[in-house]
Design a protein around this motif. Structure first.
Motif, PDB file in Angstrom:
ATOM      1  N   LEU A 200      24.384  16.754 -40.275  1.00 25.90           N
ATOM      2  CA  LEU A 200      25.102  15.557 -40.717  1.00 25.90           C
ATOM      3  C   LEU A 200      26.590  15.838 -40.882  1.00 25.90           C
ATOM      4  O   LEU A 200      27.452  15.081 -40.413  1.00 25.90           O
ATOM      5  N   LEU A 201      26.937  16.937 -41.550  1.00 25.84           N
ATOM      6  CA  LEU A 201      28.338  17.267 -41.801  1.00 25.84           C
ATOM      7  C   LEU A 201      29.070  17.675 -40.522  1.00 25.84           C
ATOM      8  O   LEU A 201      30.285  17.507 -40.421  1.00 25.84           O
ATOM      9  N   THR A 202      28.343  18.212 -39.564  1.00 25.80           N
ATOM     10  CA  THR A 202      28.968  18.581 -38.300  1.00 25.80           C
ATOM     11  C   THR A 202      29.339  17.336 -37.497  1.00 25.80           C
ATOM     12  O   THR A 202      30.428  17.248 -36.921  1.00 25.80           O
ATOM     13  N   ARG A 203      28.450  16.370 -37.485  1.00 22.53           N
ATOM     14  CA  ARG A 203      28.740  15.141 -36.739  1.00 22.53           C
ATOM     15  C   ARG A 203      29.733  14.236 -37.465  1.00 22.53           C
ATOM     16  O   ARG A 203      30.526  13.547 -36.838  1.00 22.53           O
ATOM     17  N   LEU A 204      29.672  14.227 -38.796  1.00 25.81           N
ATOM     18  CA  LEU A 204      30.548  13.349 -39.591  1.00 25.81           C
ATOM     19  C   LEU A 204      31.269  14.200 -40.635  1.00 25.81           C
ATOM     20  O   LEU A 204      30.960  14.160 -41.827  1.00 25.81           O
ATOM     21  N   PRO A 205      32.255  14.998 -40.227  1.00 26.01           N
ATOM     22  CA  PRO A 205      32.854  15.984 -41.134  1.00 26.01           C
ATOM     23  C   PRO A 205      33.725  15.393 -42.231  1.00 26.01           C
ATOM     24  O   PRO A 205      34.049  16.102 -43.194  1.00 26.01           O
ATOM     25  N   ASP A 206      34.120  14.116 -42.130  1.00 23.62           N
ATOM     26  CA  ASP A 206      35.006  13.554 -43.143  1.00 23.62           C
ATOM     27  C   ASP A 206      34.280  12.581 -44.084  1.00 23.62           C
ATOM     28  O   ASP A 206      34.867  11.626 -44.585  1.00 23.62           O
ATOM     29  N   LEU A 207      33.016  12.821 -44.317  1.00 18.85           N
ATOM     30  CA  LEU A 207      32.241  11.987 -45.238  1.00 18.85           C
ATOM     31  C   LEU A 207      32.897  11.940 -46.611  1.00 18.85           C
ATOM     32  O   LEU A 207      33.296  12.972 -47.159  1.00 18.85           O
ATOM     33  N   GLN A 208      32.990  10.731 -47.177  1.00 18.58           N
ATOM     34  CA  GLN A 208      33.510  10.563 -48.529  1.00 18.58           C
ATOM     35  C   GLN A 208      32.701   9.495 -49.246  1.00 18.58           C
ATOM     36  O   GLN A 208      32.348   8.467 -48.665  1.00 18.58           O
ATOM     37  N   LEU A 209      32.424   9.731 -50.530  1.00 25.03           N
ATOM     38  CA  LEU A 209      31.788   8.701 -51.342  1.00 25.03           C
ATOM     39  C   LEU A 209      32.732   7.513 -51.494  1.00 25.03           C
ATOM     40  O   LEU A 209      33.949   7.694 -51.616  1.00 25.03           O
ATOM     41  N   THR A 210      32.169   6.310 -51.507  1.00 27.28           N
ATOM     42  CA  THR A 210      32.997   5.114 -51.675  1.00 27.28           C
ATOM     43  C   THR A 210      33.012   4.606 -53.112  1.00 27.28           C
ATOM     44  O   THR A 210      33.671   3.612 -53.406  1.00 27.28           O
ATOM     45  N   VAL A 211      32.286   5.298 -54.002  1.00 28.40           N
ATOM     46  CA  VAL A 211      32.314   4.954 -55.428  1.00 28.40           C
ATOM     47  C   VAL A 211      32.512   6.243 -56.213  1.00 28.40           C
ATOM     48  O   VAL A 211      32.166   7.330 -55.733  1.00 28.40           O
ATOM     49  N   PRO A 212      33.061   6.166 -57.424  1.00 31.38           N
ATOM     50  CA  PRO A 212      33.176   7.374 -58.251  1.00 31.38           C
ATOM     51  C   PRO A 212      31.799   7.953 -58.584  1.00 31.38           C
ATOM     52  O   PRO A 212      30.813   7.205 -58.688  1.00 31.38           O
ATOM     53  N   ASP A 213      31.747   9.244 -58.761  1.00 29.38           N
ATOM     54  CA  ASP A 213      30.503   9.929 -59.060  1.00 29.38           C
ATOM     55  C   ASP A 213      29.795   9.314 -60.264  1.00 29.38           C
ATOM     56  O   ASP A 213      28.569   9.124 -60.270  1.00 29.38           O
ATOM     57  N   GLU A 214      30.564   8.966 -61.301  1.00 31.09           N
ATOM     58  CA  GLU A 214      29.958   8.444 -62.527  1.00 31.09           C
ATOM     59  C   GLU A 214      29.347   7.058 -62.350  1.00 31.09           C
ATOM     60  O   GLU A 214      28.589   6.595 -63.226  1.00 31.09           O
ATOM     61  N   GLU A 215      29.626   6.380 -61.245  1.00 35.05           N
ATOM     62  CA  GLU A 215      29.056   5.053 -61.009  1.00 35.05           C
ATOM     63  C   GLU A 215      27.781   5.101 -60.176  1.00 35.05           C
ATOM     64  O   GLU A 215      27.153   4.059 -59.936  1.00 35.05           O
ATOM     65  N   LEU A 216      27.380   6.275 -59.729  1.00 37.07           N
ATOM     66  CA  LEU A 216      26.129   6.391 -58.994  1.00 37.07           C
ATOM     67  C   LEU A 216      24.957   6.054 -59.910  1.00 37.07           C
ATOM     68  O   LEU A 216      24.965   6.389 -61.096  1.00 37.07           O
ATOM     69  N   GLN A 217      23.951   5.393 -59.364  1.00 34.28           N
ATOM     70  CA  GLN A 217      22.807   4.942 -60.142  1.00 34.28           C
ATOM     71  C   GLN A 217      21.594   5.829 -59.894  1.00 34.28           C
ATOM     72  O   GLN A 217      21.365   6.309 -58.787  1.00 34.28           O
ATOM     73  N   TRP A 218      20.795   6.023 -60.954  1.00 34.14           N
ATOM     74  CA  TRP A 218      19.592   6.853 -60.893  1.00 34.14           C
ATOM     75  C   TRP A 218      18.371   6.024 -61.274  1.00 34.14           C
ATOM     76  O   TRP A 218      18.473   5.078 -62.041  1.00 34.14           O
ATOM     77  N   LYS A 219      17.235   6.414 -60.753  1.00 35.94           N
ATOM     78  CA  LYS A 219      15.970   5.792 -61.125  1.00 35.94           C
ATOM     79  C   LYS A 219      15.006   6.882 -61.556  1.00 35.94           C
ATOM     80  O   LYS A 219      14.879   7.908 -60.887  1.00 35.94           O
ATOM     81  N   SER A 220      14.349   6.653 -62.681  1.00 41.01           N
ATOM     82  CA  SER A 220      13.470   7.688 -63.236  1.00 41.01           C
ATOM     83  C   SER A 220      12.035   7.194 -63.349  1.00 41.01           C
ATOM     84  O   SER A 220      11.785   6.012 -63.617  1.00 41.01           O
TER      85      SER A 220
END
Length: 473
Positions: free
Chosen positions: A344-364
């Motif tokens: 994945l990183l080789t094909r798309l080396p400039d991957l960036q999250l589009t939201v801040p880390d603290e806004e990521l959602q989790w499910k438990s």
């Protein structure tokens, strides 16, 4: 983790908890206490039929706990010689895969998934990538048609989550595997299903499909979560970026750090007290159920007083349990994570999250905690650029060698032969059971055709690409 620490502060390394239906159980939080429980089968049995609430009829037939704890004729729920017979067949069957064959499957399916979103310049790596790759690979290893993968993804995750439809999802998985077992009895191939059937331990059809179910569910759920957490760390953790760019941390090192910090299964049901006993200062009665808190054990202050200290090369975590019951297919999960992410990183080396880390959602759920989304953006590849020009279809040498050669003692896939012969390369076709009602038409869509298998002579390593990207930033 906050709940685990509050329980540890109040009760110590073993805490009383309640399961669905107000059923009391014990949650083992301490690292050493977990090792004590899994290492003394004379005191803590694997046989769930000894659970006192089963004997007293307090577990209703529709309980969402049943798909994961109801007794089955598999090594997970047996002790003694019978467990050894079945475990041997499972280990030997998984040992027969060769690592290059597995990694070719991983690379092929990774390209297929990337092709579906590469031109958009954005994607959700959870929904578009991580939640599909492991099951696509596992269906190949078990000898199923490619089309089974997408349909089994939702059923397996629903079952492990313990939802209202988990029993129906379990029935769908069972019917699928029963049909596969019957077909492989008549037409064996180079796959784990056929090898279980052929093993001298002479497994019955019921024993075969039950073990396939364990392999399928455990491998999918753990590897999906491992992929998500590893991708998050690569994309957000400054220490990870700096170490990768400086060549001080390989991708397999990142995977092991994630296995310590965010194990794919936070808690697993695992033992039932065979006798009145004591562990962690708590008096446990015969028939009591003990849950193994793998996430809590990995964060035990007695073994990790400073959680910020990196643990490069340390595989003594509990992510794959421990002792004789340690996950026999853990190297498949590691291979999917490091090979899939490397591609994945080789094909798309400039991957960036589009939201801040603290806004990521989790499910438990009662066993797992996983990211619901990983939205990213990237530069779309040039039109007409084939996957083969971006990366080799062969397994990445650096990460592949590290992941498999460094296998823990007793892990069967650490013994894989380094040959060019693909095991489980083909897959069967046949009628598939109907999809459970909760699954949508979109989830039953068949995967796209595999990309051509051309292999260029060389490629740029993914960390070189990442370093170049970091310099551009």
């Amino acid at each position: 983790m906050g709940l685990y620490e509050r329980l540890r502060a109040r009760h110590g390394p073993v805490a009383p908890v309640m399961l669905d239906g107000d059923l009391p159980a014990w949650l083992v939080l301490g690292y050493r206490e977990i090792l004590e429980v899994v290492g003394t089968p004379s005191r803590f049995s694997r046989d769930s039929r000894t659970w006192r609430w089963f004997k007293e009829g307090r577990v209703p037939p529709g309980s969402p706990l049943l798909p994961m704890i109801a007794w089955q004729p598999v090594c997970l729920f047996l002790d003694g010689e019978e467990r050894h017979r079945l475990r041997l067949a499972l280990n030997v069957s998984l040992e027969r895969f060769n690592r290059r064959g597995i990694r070719r499957h991983i690379t092929r399916f990774t390209h297929q998934l990337i092709d579906q979103f590469a031109e958009r310049g954005e994607a959700d790596l959870a929904a578009d990538f991580a939640e599909h790759l492991p099951m696509l690979v596992m269906t190949q290893l078990l000898g199923m048609p490619d089309a089974y993968g997408p349909r089994l993804v939702e059923a397996s995750r629903d079952m492990v989550a313990g939802t209202e439809t988990s029993v129906a999802s379990n029935e769908y998985i069972v019917e699928t595997l029963q049909q596969l077992t019957r077909r492989k009895r008549k037409e064996p191939g180079e796959d784990a299903t056929s090898w279980l059937i052929e093993h001298p331990s002479k497994l019955t059809d019921e024993e075969v499909w039950n073990h396939l179910r364990v392999i399928l569910i455990a491998a999918n759920e753990t590897t999906v979560n491992l992929l998500k957490s590893t991708l998050r760390m690569v994309l957000t953790d400054p220490r990870c970026h700096a170490s990768l760019a400086g060549g001080q941390m390989t991708l397999p090192d990142v995977v092991e750090q994630v296995l310590w910090d965010e194990p794919p299964l936070m808690t697993i049901p695992g033992r039932w007290a065979a006798v009145d006993t004591e562990v962690g200062g708590q008096k446990i009665k015969a028939g009591d159920m003990l849950l193994l808190g793998l996430g809590a054990g990995n964060h035990d202050p007695s073994v990790r007083p400073d959680l910020s200290v990196p643990l490069h090369g340390n595989r003594s975590h509990l992510a794959f349990s421990s002792g004789p019951q340690e996950c026999p297919g853990q190297e498949i999960g590691r291979a999917i994570a490091d090979t899939g992410i490397d591609t994945l990183l080789t094909r798309l080396p400039d991957l960036q999250l589009t939201v801040p880390d603290e806004e990521l959602q989790w499910k438990s759920g009662w066993m797992t905690r996983h990211l619901t989304s990983l939205p990213v953006k990237f530069t779309p590849p040039e039109p007409g650029t084939s996957p083969e020009s971006a990366t080799s279809a062969a397994a990445p040498a650096a990460s592949a060698g590290t992941a498999v050669a460094g296998a823990a003692a007793g892990c069967p896939l650490g013994k894989l032969t380094d040959t060019d012969t693909d095991a489980g390369e083909g897959s069967d076709s046949g009628d598939e059971p109907s999809v459970p009602a909760q699954q949508t038409a979109e989830q039953t869509a068949q995967p796209t055709a595999a990309p051509p298998a051309a292999v260029p002579p060389a490629r740029t390593s993914w960390w070189d690409s990442l370093k170049a990207w970091l310099r551009r930033r």
